[in-house]
Structure formats: C-alpha cells, structure tokens
Design a protein around this motif. Structure first.
Motif, PDB file in Angstrom:
ATOM      1  N   GLU A 344       0.600  -1.347   0.647  1.00 20.83           N
ATOM      2  CA  GLU A 344       0.123   0.225  -0.325  1.00 20.83           C
ATOM      3  C   GLU A 344       0.792   1.208  -0.053  1.00 20.83           C
ATOM      4  N   LEU A 346       4.254   1.399   0.459  1.00 20.56           N
ATOM      5  CA  LEU A 346       5.194   2.050   1.809  1.00 20.56           C
ATOM      6  C   LEU A 346       6.609   1.109   0.838  1.00 20.56           C
ATOM      7  N   GLY A 370       7.143   6.561   2.386  1.00 20.51           N
ATOM      8  CA  GLY A 370       5.839   6.198   1.648  1.00 20.51           C
ATOM      9  C   GLY A 370       4.541   5.933   3.310  1.00 20.51           C
ATOM     10  N   LEU A 371       5.554   6.068   4.437  1.00 19.78           N
ATOM     11  CA  LEU A 371       4.371   5.969   5.546  1.00 19.78           C
ATOM     12  C   LEU A 371       3.394   7.197   5.674  1.00 19.78           C
ATOM     13  N   GLN A 372       1.972   6.005   5.982  1.00 21.76           N
ATOM     14  CA  GLN A 372       0.704   6.710   6.063  1.00 21.76           C
ATOM     15  C   GLN A 372       0.518   6.041   7.889  1.00 21.76           C
ATOM     16  N   SER A 373      -0.240   6.632   7.576  1.00 19.20           N
ATOM     17  CA  SER A 373      -1.024   6.366   9.306  1.00 19.20           C
ATOM     18  C   SER A 373      -1.665   5.417   9.530  1.00 19.20           C
ATOM     19  N   HIS A 374      -2.250   4.604   8.260  1.00 19.95           N
ATOM     20  CA  HIS A 374      -3.240   3.596   8.009  1.00 19.95           C
ATOM     21  C   HIS A 374      -1.821   1.796   7.662  1.00 19.95           C
ATOM     22  N   HIS A 375      -0.433   2.885   8.409  1.00 15.38           N
ATOM     23  CA  HIS A 375       0.430   1.081   8.267  1.00 15.38           C
ATOM     24  C   HIS A 375       0.897   0.470   9.233  1.00 15.38           C
ATOM     25  N   HIS A 379       2.258  -4.338   7.726  1.00 19.13           N
ATOM     26  CA  HIS A 379       3.011  -3.446   6.129  1.00 19.13           C
ATOM     27  C   HIS A 379       4.384  -3.076   6.208  1.00 19.13           C
TER      28      HIS A 379
END
Length: 504
Positions: A344, A346, A370-375, A379
């Motif tokens: 996704e 990352l 590419g870290l986002q809060s949903h990772h 992941h």
C-alpha cells in the motif's frame, strides 16, 4: 574401502550458524548437525569473528556431533570438505594462530580509506590492474587496513587467509585457496597463481596461500586436528571454498544460464556461464569445477534485515518462540499475509549495512518511504521483504542487460523456509523460482565435492542426484504492481545518494 561403506563429511561455517552433514556413497544425507554463534560489531561498519573460537571451534564441535550421534566408525569417512564465509581476512602466525579477530566479508566497510589509497597508488593503471572496482568485499584493502592500523599484527603475520583457507590449514597444515575465491584477493592473484608484481603495496608473496582447485584433495587430517574433531589422522581433505560456491554446487547451479539466489544472512548470486567475462559491469571468473565459469555478487542485506525486524519490531514473537511457541519468522509471515503486493505504497531501501551488488555503495543507508497512518508493523515487514526483492530484480536486470540470459532460477538458504518471501521474489522477477529438495545448503555441496573428488561420481551424475522439491510460480497481478514500483525503488536511492554519504 568398499564404495558402499564410505562416507563423506561436509561442514560449512556461516555468519550466524555452522552446519554439517554426513553423506553416504549414494549422496543421501545420513545425519546433520548445527552450531549457532554470533558476530561482533565493535563499531559502525565493523564486523568481526574470532576465527579460532567460532570458525574452528564450530568445525570441531560439528564433526564430533556427527560422529558421536551417527555412531559410525570414523574410518568410514573417506573425505572432508570445508566451506565458510567468503571474502574474509584473518592474519595468522606460523602456528596458524589468529593474530586478531577476522575481518568479515562485504558487510565490513572499515577499509574505505584504503580503497581510496589504492586508487591513488595506481592512478591511471587502476583500471588495468583491477578488472572491476574494489568494493567492501575485496580482501586486498582489508590487508592494507591491517598494515595501516595494526602494524604489530602485520609484522607478525605469516599468512593472510580467508575463512575456508584458515579451516583447511587448521585441518591439514597446508595453506591453499581455491581458484574461485582467489578472485576476491585482486590484484594479489592472477591466472591461477600469486601475482608477485602487484604484492608490494599489500604484503609479501610468501604471505599468501597457494591456489588449488575446490575439489582437489590437498592434504590429510593431522594428528592434532584428529584429536580436536574425532576424525582419523590421514583422512583426506579438500581445498574447500566459500559458502556460496559450495551452496551453488549443492543445488546443481553449475549449468550455463542458471542463477542461484542464496537467501542467507545476505543474498548472494552465482550465475553460471560457459565463458569468462572481463569487460563491463558483470565479471565472470573461474567456478569451482575446471573449465566452468560464473559471475558472482552479493548484497549486504538479507536475513540480517529480517532478523533486525524480528528483534526490533516483533520481539514478542521471539519471546514466544523461546518459550516453546511458534517460530518467530513463521509468525511474522502470517501477520503479513493480509498486506497486498506493494505494501500500500510503502517502500523500503534495504541498505541497513551499506550495500554491495548492484549499487556497490558501502555508505548507502536504509530508508522506509511512504509511511502513512494506516500502515502497521505488518506493512513494514512486507515492505522489507519487497525491498530485498527489488534489489534481486535489479541484479537480474543487470545480467540480462549484459546479454547474460537467465534460463533457470534456483533459490537456496534459510530464506526458502519463508514461502511469502519466495512468492514476492517470483512475482518481482516474473519467473519461476525452483527450490531443491535438499536445502541444508553449502555443507551438502561440500560433501558432493568430496564424492566428485574421490571418483564416486561425475558432474552429470551428481546433477541427477539433485532433485527439485517445489516450484514457486509468479502471480501476474502482483508482478504488475512491482513493475510500477521498480522505478520508484531505483529513484529513492539515486535521488538521496549524496545525502546518504553525508555524516550527521
């Protein structure tokens, strides 16, 4: 000795574990043994081991275990083959006692200043003397580092050895190195002999081991080694070789067009070809068997990276394993199962210890992009496996860009126990990945080399003994995701390389 009664012993010393096998005259494994150990990391970029305690100690313990637990008469062991970490440097005295800790292979990057010193020393001759640029796995800069930083050790050194040479010397009293490994000593060896003309900056010619071939019987077990290993004095011993060379032999990766991917503490590649190559970014020199050639390259990161994730992010799984629960790596793979190909968005640059092939940059750094809060941790782990997969794909692209077609891919090493990792590699490469039936690796290759050396089998006959256990086939939709990710992975390194080289 009757052919049916003779046995062959193979022992391999790896980064974190040593393994051994007893093989019968039909190349069947009778018994295996292993011994875990660790490495020392006294400073950033420095990786060392105690050659006496770890390397030789493991060989002795494993030999004793194999003989004791099998109950076989040591007289039945006709030949012993040894392999170990390649591209190490250990200086020894006249009694073959290490004078300092061994400097390990390409993961140790302490000799960068020596590489620059060598470039300055040779000047315009550099490209003529060295068929390819010096990197952190090159042994000549390690010798020069000892000369520059440990002058008392340097003054006492009788021989500068690599791991397999050290072990064979401990077993037989003879100092030799196989032709395949000698290439890592450039420019100190040339055309299967010591290159006396180029030794001056580094060491005396007599401080180097003599070149022999990996399957040559070079000596016999000495009384001292017999007392330590349980073997009989006079048991025949091969030259030995590097762990990756022996592992490639164990899986039959000696036919032209075959690429072995060794998923160990690092990844190592051996591509078999029917001709030597000296020009371009891919070099091919002698392989283990006379008249055969290979291109070889390694990464600095593989199982060491998955180990880092286990110890840092999934330590609770390790604790459960140590309490008798499920293997931590298997549990990690299950946790990552719901994560789709591409994690996704990352990306992980797996250069946590610098990198060798294909970028040859010891100052490269790891990156999670590419870290986002949903990772989640799942992941992160999936992305780490994919990062190693992207690196493998870069090396395969390099081979084919240089007109070296890959006809068959065989995966070996501890990483083959991780089906998720194998699937990622197959998807990344869009190729079938074959896994041999016998996966214990280099020590089995050592035993097969013994069978070859003692006249039990020819090369073609040995190839027939090596069976494929399973084939991992690529999933097209996953490959499409990774094709889109490949240019991003490359750009993440090229666009940040200069920042990586700065010290903060």
């Amino acid at each position: 000795m009757d052919r049916e009664n003779r046995l062959f012993m193979g022992v391999d010393v790896g980064t974190y574990e040593s393994k051994g096998v007893l093989v019968d005259s039909d190349c069947r494994i009778l018994l295996t043994a292993s011994q875990k150990h660790d490495l020392e990391n006294p400073r950033p970029g420095w990786y060392e081991q105690d050659a006496e305690a770890v390397w030789w100690g493991d060989v002795c313990k494993i030999s004793q275990k194999l003989l004791a637990e099998s109950g076989v008469d040591p007289a039945r062991v006709e030949c012993v083959g040894l392999s170990a970490l390649g591209c190490d440097c250990v200086p020894v005295d006249e009694a073959c006692r290490p004078l300092c800790n061994a400097i390990l292979y390409g993961i140790d990057s302490r000799a960068q200043e020596e590489i620059e010193q060598i470039k300055d020393y040779y000047g315009d001759r550099y490209s003529q003397v060295f068929s390819h640029p010096l990197v952190s796995s090159s042994i000549a800069p390690k010798i020069l580092w000892i000369k520059n930083h440990l002058p008392q050790v340097y003054a006492k050194t009788y021989k500068f050895l690599t791991a397999s040479s050290y072990l064979t010397a401990k077993m037989t009293g003879r100092y030799c190195i196989d032709q395949y490994l000698s290439g890592s000593f450039a420019p100190l060896y040339r055309e299967a002999r010591i290159n006396e003309k180029e030794c001056g900056l580094f060491c005396r010619p007599d401080q180097l081991a003599q070149i022999t071939r990996a399957p040559d019987i070079v000596g016999a077990v000495t009384p001292e080694a017999a007392a330590a290993t349980g073997l009989l004095p006079g048991t025949r011993v091969l030259t030995g070789t590097g762990d990756s060379g022996a592992e490639s032999f164990s899986c039959g990766a000696f036919t032209p067009g075959t690429l072995m991917i060794q998923l160990g503490s690092t990844c190592f590649y051996i591509y078999s070809t029917d001709r030597p190559l000296s020009d371009g970014p891919v070099q091919a020199g002698p392989y283990l068997i006379p008249g055969t050639y290979c291109a070889a390259a390694g990464t600095n990161n593989g199982g060491t990276l998955t180990r880092w994730y286990r110890d840092r992010l999934f330590s609770e799984l390790l604790e459960k394993e140590e309490a008798g629960g499920e293997n931590a790596y298997a549990a990690m793979a299950k946790i990552a199962e719901p994560v789709p190909a591409g994690s996704e968005g990352l990306f992980t640059l797996p250069y946590f210890a610098g990198e060798r092939a294909p970028i040859d940059d010891p100052l490269a750094k790891g990156m999670i992009f590419g870290l986002q809060s949903h990772h989640t941790k799942a992941h992160l782990y999936q992305s780490a496996l994919e990062g190693i997969g992207y690196s493998i794909a870069q090396y395969l692209d390099l081979l084919e860009e240089n007109r070296l077609p890959v006809k068959k891919i065989i995966a070996v090493g501890g990483g083959t126990k991780n089906p998720r990792w194998l699937q990622i590699i197959a998807d990344m490469l869009d190729r079938e990945v074959l896994v041999p039936q016998v996966t214990i690796g280099a020590c089995y290759g050592d035993a097969l080399l013994c069978a070859l050396a003692c006249g039990g089998y020819g090369l073609a006959q040995l190839g027939e003994k090596i069976q494929i256990a399973r084939t991992v086939r690529p999933i097209p939709e996953n490959h499409s995701v990774y094709q889109k990710g490949k240019p991003v992975f490359r750009a993440l390194y090229t666009s940040t390389r200069e920042l990586m080289h700065q010290t903060f």
